[in-house]
Enzyme design. Structure first.
Site, PDB file in Angstrom:
ATOM      1  N   GLU A  59       0.805  -1.222  -0.038  1.00 42.51           N
ATOM      2  CA  GLU A  59       0.011   0.012  -0.210  1.00 42.51           C
ATOM      3  C   GLU A  59       0.795   1.087  -0.022  1.00 42.51           C
ATOM      4  O   GLU A  59       1.667   1.530   0.940  1.00 42.51           O
ATOM      5  CB  GLU A  59      -0.835  -0.008   1.148  1.00 42.51           C
ATOM      6  CG  GLU A  59      -1.952  -1.172   1.324  1.00 42.51           C
ATOM      7  CD  GLU A  59      -2.570  -1.480   2.469  1.00 42.51           C
ATOM      8  OE1 GLU A  59      -2.305  -0.730   3.375  1.00 42.51           O
ATOM      9  OE2 GLU A  59      -3.107  -2.414   2.739  1.00 42.51           O
TER      10      GLU A  59
ATOM     11  N   GLU B 212      -4.879  -6.359   2.763  1.00 43.64           N
ATOM     12  CA  GLU B 212      -3.777  -7.152   2.873  1.00 43.64           C
ATOM     13  C   GLU B 212      -3.833  -8.579   2.644  1.00 43.64           C
ATOM     14  O   GLU B 212      -2.831  -9.442   2.246  1.00 43.64           O
ATOM     15  CB  GLU B 212      -3.707  -7.026   4.347  1.00 43.64           C
ATOM     16  CG  GLU B 212      -3.060  -5.918   4.941  1.00 43.64           C
ATOM     17  CD  GLU B 212      -3.654  -4.505   4.914  1.00 43.64           C
ATOM     18  OE1 GLU B 212      -4.797  -4.649   4.698  1.00 43.64           O
ATOM     19  OE2 GLU B 212      -3.053  -3.307   5.095  1.00 43.64           O
TER      20      GLU B 212
ATOM     21  N   HIS C 285      -0.638   0.177  16.652  1.00 47.86           N
ATOM     22  CA  HIS C 285       0.300   0.553  15.553  1.00 47.86           C
ATOM     23  C   HIS C 285       1.797   0.674  16.216  1.00 47.86           C
ATOM     24  O   HIS C 285       2.667   1.185  15.754  1.00 47.86           O
ATOM     25  CB  HIS C 285       0.085   2.050  14.826  1.00 47.86           C
ATOM     26  CG  HIS C 285      -1.101   2.254  13.853  1.00 47.86           C
ATOM     27  ND1 HIS C 285      -2.173   1.965  14.053  1.00 47.86           N
ATOM     28  CD2 HIS C 285      -0.874   2.598  12.508  1.00 47.86           C
ATOM     29  CE1 HIS C 285      -3.044   2.181  13.090  1.00 47.86           C
ATOM     30  NE2 HIS C 285      -2.362   2.376  11.932  1.00 47.86           N
TER      31      HIS C 285
ATOM     32  N   ASP D  31       1.325  -4.740  13.134  1.00 46.81           N
ATOM     33  CA  ASP D  31      -0.061  -4.779  13.682  1.00 46.81           C
ATOM     34  C   ASP D  31      -1.110  -5.319  12.566  1.00 46.81           C
ATOM     35  O   ASP D  31      -1.906  -6.162  13.065  1.00 46.81           O
ATOM     36  CB  ASP D  31      -0.398  -3.683  14.163  1.00 46.81           C
ATOM     37  CG  ASP D  31       0.716  -2.877  15.187  1.00 46.81           C
ATOM     38  OD1 ASP D  31       0.387  -2.831  16.347  1.00 46.81           O
ATOM     39  OD2 ASP D  31       1.459  -2.278  14.700  1.00 46.81           O
TER      40      ASP D  31
HETATM   41  C1  LIG Z   1      -5.689  -3.050   7.897  1.00 49.35           C
HETATM   42  C2  LIG Z   1      -4.889  -1.506   7.635  1.00 49.35           C
HETATM   43  N1  LIG Z   1      -4.266  -1.408   6.495  1.00 49.35           N
HETATM   44  C3  LIG Z   1      -3.395  -0.403   6.354  1.00 49.35           C
HETATM   45  C4  LIG Z   1      -3.720   0.790   7.241  1.00 49.35           C
HETATM   46  C5  LIG Z   1      -2.927   1.867   7.110  1.00 49.35           C
HETATM   47  N2  LIG Z   1      -3.699   3.197   6.709  1.00 49.35           N
HETATM   48  C6  LIG Z   1      -4.268   4.020   7.629  1.00 49.35           C
HETATM   49  S1  LIG Z   1      -5.306   5.109   7.017  1.00 49.35           S
HETATM   50  C7  LIG Z   1      -5.137   4.466   5.391  1.00 49.35           C
HETATM   51  C8  LIG Z   1      -5.999   4.870   4.082  1.00 49.35           C
HETATM   52  C9  LIG Z   1      -7.326   4.955   4.364  1.00 49.35           C
HETATM   53  O1  LIG Z   1      -8.258   5.283   3.418  1.00 49.35           O
HETATM   54  P1  LIG Z   1      -9.538   5.625   3.479  1.00 49.35           P
HETATM   55  O2  LIG Z   1     -10.426   4.656   3.962  1.00 49.35           O
HETATM   56  O3  LIG Z   1     -10.160   6.204   2.240  1.00 49.35           O
HETATM   57  O4  LIG Z   1      -9.779   6.817   4.712  1.00 49.35           O
HETATM   58  P2  LIG Z   1      -9.302   8.245   4.761  1.00 49.35           P
HETATM   59  O5  LIG Z   1      -7.817   8.014   5.445  1.00 49.35           O
HETATM   60  O6  LIG Z   1      -8.996   8.640   3.311  1.00 49.35           O
HETATM   61  O7  LIG Z   1     -10.308   9.106   5.641  1.00 49.35           O
HETATM   62  C10 LIG Z   1      -4.345   3.316   5.351  1.00 49.35           C
HETATM   63  C11 LIG Z   1      -3.987   2.560   4.311  1.00 49.35           C
HETATM   64  C12 LIG Z   1      -4.571   0.567   8.282  1.00 49.35           C
HETATM   65  N3  LIG Z   1      -4.614   1.373   9.421  1.00 49.35           N
HETATM   66  N4  LIG Z   1      -5.129  -0.847   8.564  1.00 49.35           N
END
Ligand SMILES: Cc1ncc(C[n+]2csc(CCOP(=O)(O)OP(=O)(O)O)c2C)c(N)n1
Ligand SMILES: Cc1ncc(C[n+]2csc(CCOP(=O)(O)OP(=O)(O)O)c2C)c(N)n1
Ligand SMILES: [Mg+2]
Ligand SMILES: [Mg+2]
Lengths: 332, 329, 332, 329
Positions: free
Chosen positions: B29, B60, B129, B85
């Site tokens: 990602e 994932e 985290h 995590d």
């Molecule tokens: C299972 C998981 N994968 C990756 C992440 C890392 N991560 C945190 S926010 C995010 C983006 C989320 O995008 P979106 O759902 O569009 O929400 P936004 O942040 O744009 O409000 C990612 C990949 C995570 N917290 N949990």
């Protein structure tokens, strides 16, 4: 469609009939062997679902890859794996596909393109994507086919895999065998849409494909189109095949949860029966049909005897092939 | 010879292997165009292009599943799970698929891939985290597990991991990304399964991993200076394979064993090694084996609380000196 | 619609404006405090997305439950949690919502119905289902609302939760804030359909609802309908709100991945600006509007001072509340 | 007093608690109408009805997530994860959500629920349906973890688990479902965190869990009869909370500690307890601490191979007698 030289043709039809008969015979034998306590562990038969295995495999080319589930005997046999290798594994003998180490739920024969059978629901859909990604990356034309049941459409990995396959335009075909039940629970009781795969295709920008899974011709033609699309670089397909398993979910299941008469209705649509009639319709001689049936039983009896005579795997196997060096050492 | 950050060492190690072997591909990602949320993979996309360095959806399971399918059929994928995590959302691949494939298929199929994770605490990110999840992976038969503590080790162990024919879980420590260290020019290939004695000593053996390594070293200096206790500090580096030879030889020599672990207390790598020592070199032990760990709690967000939870040099030195002076707890 | 007494009315509009202003101010302050190194750890602002928080919260009733993500400051404030409690938590002070133990990603205030903020993508969708199940089981009329981003629609838990909510007809509303990006990657590059939530609703037998998320009135009206449906026992809704975040994904992100001009276009559709104009359109006096703005800043300054003066949490907190007995003992 | 199977004890325990408390609800795949694939919940659907006993889709994340949401807001859910191995597909809830909620929210929210799993080997199901995953759960702070070895303990610990205000992982052993045992009539409530001395002895302490308990007992009898070694056999029962008092008291008394573990070798509960002993009662030990475990491999399907992998009475007795007679390995 009823002429002798339609798009499918006699040879293909005989092949598809042979596959269905062999699978049917072999699965029944597996059940007999279980009753004799010679099949250990669990086993999940595809009795009634043979048209899918036969139709898909007949549309595949050498080099194409199959990813199966625990209910994978049929798909393994359909790729040309000898009955002895399959029954041997069910009996956990040394002559089995994985010499008894994997068991019935993990049939694998890379020689035949059977890239494993996976027993955790949904796990192999992303894995099939990965194999397809490799083909795309290396510029190969092989296609990965991933089989799974209706119940599998409700687990997260299904969703992730479908989206992933589409955005990367992967040469993978997802074949959902909708046999109306997860283990013992009707799929309709736990699914938000009537067609668990077909009604979700649009969520991934895919066409809705819901077909009669008890007619090998229908399966074959549908798959041919999907293979053409995949090989042309146009991406994945999701195919929902309607079918029914004649026996219980696994060897332990008497399938009492079925409404009265349901099995009987489906037995009328038994794929082997349907296909036998189809051959006749297309003017194929009874003798040719009967020869296939006899040959199947002959091969099966030989395979059964070979399995009964086969030794148990040697105890040394316990600790081989944990790591790539062939051993299991986790320390020096 | 160049001075590199641990973060840059990740990109360097991956680049070295991608350069060498076309089969090496990388996915995760925000890893490609953006160079990763920890900026550990900056430049790879530009250098190796969009077919080899790929951004994925937040999926994932698809990431690890796809890596596995590609690995089984001929590629050598590296997959990033951003924060360690998140291994929990794709744990099926880590626990049930990668490590069992070869065994179940009687050697027909293998799974040569690397999963990189941003492991560990110290960034005030809170309980979801910040975890150190080495034991989540060490406990699963069929995986290999490494956790480098320096830029040099990152490059060399990354190369070894990519070249290994088994699934390797590669735990990078988030709080070490900014750490600098000398890394020689040219190809660097280390070997899995080797611990490193970073400070020889005769009185006690201290085992540490990842971020605990610099802290254990600092503690050892303090112990020598303030208490005259001469500790041998070993960077375990590789949990599977485990270099029990180096470790047990040291314990036999010093007669005392301490582990310094960032993971919560129960069932960590320290418990495994302590148990091995208590079995195999029991008669060479001159006193209790002591594990210095994060308490068995989720990690708090607040900085001073997090600092209190994770072992630091002062706590290590204090504990070791007390134990060595015979006060049992 | 432009009359003073349309379905929304002046009071509701003033409330929604107040919420948007307070959220905007508080988020900007969080950013300032971060620049002063007073906000520790990470933080994820909702600048530009305030209309969703305001519109949804204004349609909620006391007792309804909110399930948020790491980007949850806005939704927490919208339920009436004091700014001091939120900023205190971002600063990891003893006056924070969770006294600094949770941090910015886990804001929780059960007193206000904010049932936690979850930092693992997708995890809280099933959790919100569970809360809704409890309401259904106990015959309560409260509704659970679950907020998440566009990127979250590609993870497995999304799929499982949606199917689950529909088959059990749960009183839960899924609100997707589509801000066009996951962290740094445009959602369109990784999603098989243009509307990650809306275009998937049919896969769960739900209506496709895609709305302007920068207009609080639109959000409010849409949510009212969804609440009515949920309270009537007709099951869940999935609402996709189109919006845009003005700042980076988290405090560390300068958002350089955006195409030139994109932010500027969206700034023209700034929800706070839009809504200020809306108030004027409906004849609400400038003085009333300005009073809200002044009051917000006054409250914010007081909150900021209180946070700066607040102590760090005591060290004893480290080991409290691991288990229900208040402690952390895992052995006797 | 009635003779009950372990399988029936599960249903009895759940029924007892559902009868007592309306907030107790039960969900899982095929658990309701079909009574579960192991037939451990037969009759609950008929007795408590479709609102309290619910079949779910194959959506383990939704199952555990829904259980959590319900638990947080006032119910006391029991969720089944059919085979323990499937904990990997919903591990986020087990590792990141249930156990951290209370801590992260500073006690505002709790997660009083029970997750039942069909754990362990012996059924020839192969690598993905046979694992002993106690350590997957023991290593996570914030969970409680139990694994009963008898019908009586199933009922009593189930009641204790349901009444506990924390998330409890309840590992039922698949190969014990057919085991019979006496269970008194009436309400039975045991307590978490208590080990049981099943056979007092003076020469060595043997710790066992679940299916290893009857095997350890059998080994102890053989050791007494054939080697004159008098072993104290303790059923650990509860991994968290861990009854270190009972365990360490026994070790101090006997001076020798053996663990018998079904889990693969690394980082098991035995490693944790061995490490505790090597630290806290080191001076009371009269010899090495020895863990008798399944080797660190995935489990094979073939019956004689599986039997070879999992510790049995003969192997336990053989190992204990050799070690007690001073041959180190
Ligand atoms: C299972 C998981 N994968 C990756 C992440 C890392 N991560 C945190 S926010 C995010 C983006 C989320 O995008 P979106 O759902 O569009 O929400 P936004 O942040 O744009 O409000 C990612 C990949 C995570 N917290 N949990
Ligand atoms: C993650 C996971 N959950 C549950 C199971 C147990 N299980 C095995 S088969 C099965 C039913 C699968 O139904 P379906 O996908 O329709 O396939 P079918 O068996 O009907 O071919 C279940 C629930 C499993 N193997 N993996
Ligand atoms: Mg099915
Ligand atoms: Mg987004």
């Amino acid at each position: 469609m009823k002429g002798k030289n339609d798009d499918i043709g006699a040879d293909k039809r005989l092949e598809m009939y042979r596959l269905q008969v062999e699978i049917r015979d072999c699965e029944k034998r597996a059940y007999d062997l279980f009753l004799q306590n010679l099949v250990k562990g669990t086993s999940h038969l595809s009795l009634g679902q043979e048209a899918i295995a036969a139709g898909v495999a007949s549309a595949m080319q050498p080099g194409d890859l199959s990813f199966c589930t625990y209910r994978g005997h049929a798909h393994t046999l359909a790729r040309g794996v000898p009955m002895e290798k399959v029954l041997g594994e069910l009996m956990q003998r040394d002559n089995g596909l994985m010499r008894g180490k994997g068991g019935s739920m993990h049939l694998t024969s890379i020689e035949h393109g059977v890239m494993g059978s996976y027993a955790i629901i949904g796990a192999h859909l992303p894995i099939a994507c990965g194999a397809a990604w490799r083909a795309q990356y290396l510029g190969k034309t092989d296609v990965s086919v991933c089989f799974f049941g209706d119940g599998t459409t409700n687990i997260g990995a299904f969703h992730e895999a479908l989206n992933f396959a589409v955005i990367w335009k992967l040469p993978v075909i997802f074949v959902c065998e909708n046999n109306l039940y997860m283990e013992y629970t009707p799929i309709s009781e736990v699914t938000a849409v009537p067609h668990p795969a077909g009604d979700r295709a649009a969520a991934y920008g895919l066409d809705r494909i819901v077909i009669d899974g008890n007619d090998a011709d229908v399966v074959y033609r549908t798959m041919q189109a999907a293979f053409t699309r995949a090989r042309a670089g146009e991406g994945p397909s999701l195919v929902e095949c309607l079918t029914y398993r004649h026996s219980g979910h696994s060897r332990a299941d008497p399938a009492k949860y079925r409404p009265a008469g349901e099995l009987e209705e489906w037995l009328k649509r038994d794929p082997v029966k349907i296909y036998r009639a189809r051959l006749a319709e297309f003017g194929i001689a009874e003798a040719a049909i009967a020869a296939i049936e006899q040959e199947s039983r002959r091969k099966l009896d030989l395979a059964t005897e070979a399995c009964k005579a086969a030794p148990m795997p040697p105890v040394e196997l316990l600790t081989t092939d944990v790591y790539a060096d062939g051993g299991w050492a986790w320390r020096n | 010879m160049a001075e590199l950050t641990y973060r840059d060492a990740v990109a360097r190690g991956i680049a070295q292997e991608m350069e060498r072997d076309e089969r090496v591909v990388f996915l995760g990602e925000d890893v490609a165009k953006a160079g990763g949320v920890f900026k550990a993979t900056v430049g790879l996309y530009e250098r190796f292009g969009p077919l080899r360095v790929r951004d994925t959806p937040i999926s994932e399971q698809a990431i690890l599943g796809a890596a596995m399918g590609a690995a089984m059929t001929g590629l050598r994928p590296i997959a990033e799970i951003m924060f360690a995590d998140f291994a929990a959302v794709c744990f099926d691949y880590i626990a049930n698929e990668f490590p069992k494939l070869r065994y179940m298929t009687n050697g027909q199929l293998g799974c040569p891939l690397v999963v990189r994770t941003g492991n560990g605490g110290g960034a005030r990110f809170g309980a979801q985290h910040s975890q150190s999840i080495e034991n989540w992976t060490m406990m699963i038969p069929g995986l290999k597990v490494v956790a480098p503590s320096s830029p040099l080790d990152v490059v060399g162990l990354m190369a070894a991991a990519v070249r290994d024919d088994n699934p390797v879980i590669f735990h990078e420590h988030k709080s070490l990304y900014a750490m600098k260290g000398e890394v020689p020019d040219g190809e660097i290939v280390d070997s899995l399964g080797t611990a490193k004695i970073l400070r020889p000593g005769k009185d006690a053996t201290i085992l540490a991993l990842a971020m605990m390594v610099p802290r254990a070293l600092e503690a050892a200096e303090a112990l020598a200076a303030q208490h005259g206790i001469d500790c041998e500090v070993i960077d375990v580096r590789s949990l599977v394979p485990l270099d029990t030879q180096t470790i047990l030889t040291s314990v036999v020599k010093t007669g005392r064993l301490f582990t310094v672990e960032e993971n919560p207390r129960l069932c960590g790598w320290g418990a495994e090694i302590a148990s091995i020592a208590a079995d195999e070199v029991f008669w060479d032990l001159d006193g209790p084996i002591v594990r210095i760990t994060t308490p068995h709690i989720p990690l708090p967000a607040a900085d001073h609380l997090e600092d209190l939870a994770i072992p630091n040099a002062a706590r290590i030195a204090e504990r070791v000196s007390r134990v060595m002076n015979g006060s049992q707890r």
